[in-house]
Motif scaffolding. Structure first.
Motif, PDB file in Angstrom:
ATOM      1  N   SER A  33       0.822  -1.207   0.000  1.00 52.97           N
ATOM      2  CA  SER A  33       0.000   0.000   0.000  1.00 52.97           C
ATOM      3  C   SER A  33       0.859   1.262   0.000  1.00 52.97           C
TER       4      SER A  33
ATOM      5  N   ASP B 122       0.370   5.574  -0.319  1.00 51.79           N
ATOM      6  CA  ASP B 122      -0.453   6.776  -0.476  1.00 51.79           C
ATOM      7  C   ASP B 122       0.341   7.771  -1.306  1.00 51.79           C
TER       8      ASP B 122
ATOM      9  N   THR C 289      -4.699   6.150  -2.701  1.00 50.87           N
ATOM     10  CA  THR C 289      -4.014   4.962  -2.211  1.00 50.87           C
ATOM     11  C   THR C 289      -3.873   3.992  -3.375  1.00 50.87           C
TER      12      THR C 289
ATOM     13  N   HIS D 270      -2.734   0.209  -4.397  1.00 49.09           N
ATOM     14  CA  HIS D 270      -2.443  -1.135  -3.915  1.00 49.09           C
ATOM     15  C   HIS D 270      -1.544  -1.819  -4.937  1.00 49.09           C
TER      16      HIS D 270
END
Length: 131
Positions: A45, A47, A78, A80
């Motif tokens: 993850s 940001d 965000t 992934h």
């Protein structure tokens, strides 16, 4: 090596980016000038401080990506990371973020918006952004 660590390793070589401690206190961050651009919170993850204007510009495409999560009112997205395609997407978005911050620099870096870490509400493809 995880997808996030591969992405961080690639981005750390970019001349406009410097690795710093993230203001949120979680993980690792990359900064350009006085602005934090990316927070690597976990092995999957990241940001990304894309800016509200850039999010509005790319909103339609961002909503169609299964790798992207938008937060209402946040200039961060965000990402992934699960595969090389996600890393390539992140590289493209980091480039867009750098351009967005160069076009409209933040006047007061002391009041930068916080990242999406620990925020609960995510937008679906059908939700309005309202940024």
């Amino acid at each position: 090596m995880t997808a996030a660590s591969r992405a961080l390793t690639r981005l750390a070589t970019w001349p406009d980016l410097t690795e710093v401690r993230p203001s949120c206190g979680t993980g690792r961050a990359l900064r350009s000038g006085g602005v934090e651009i990316a927070h690597f919170h976990s092995d999957r993850s990241v940001d990304l401080h894309l800016t509200g204007r850039a999010i509005r510009l790319f909103e339609r495409d961002l909503r169609h990506s299964t790798a992207i999560r938008l937060r209402p009112g946040s200039p961060w997205v965000t990402v992934h990371l699960e595969c090389e395609t996600d890393i390539d997407l992140l590289m493209t978005l980091v480039s867009a973020a750098l351009q967005a911050h160069q076009r409209c620099p933040v006047a007061d870096v002391a009041v930068l918006p916080r990242c999406n870490e620990d925020r609960e509400v995510a937008l679906t493809r059908e939700s309005p952004v309202g940024i």
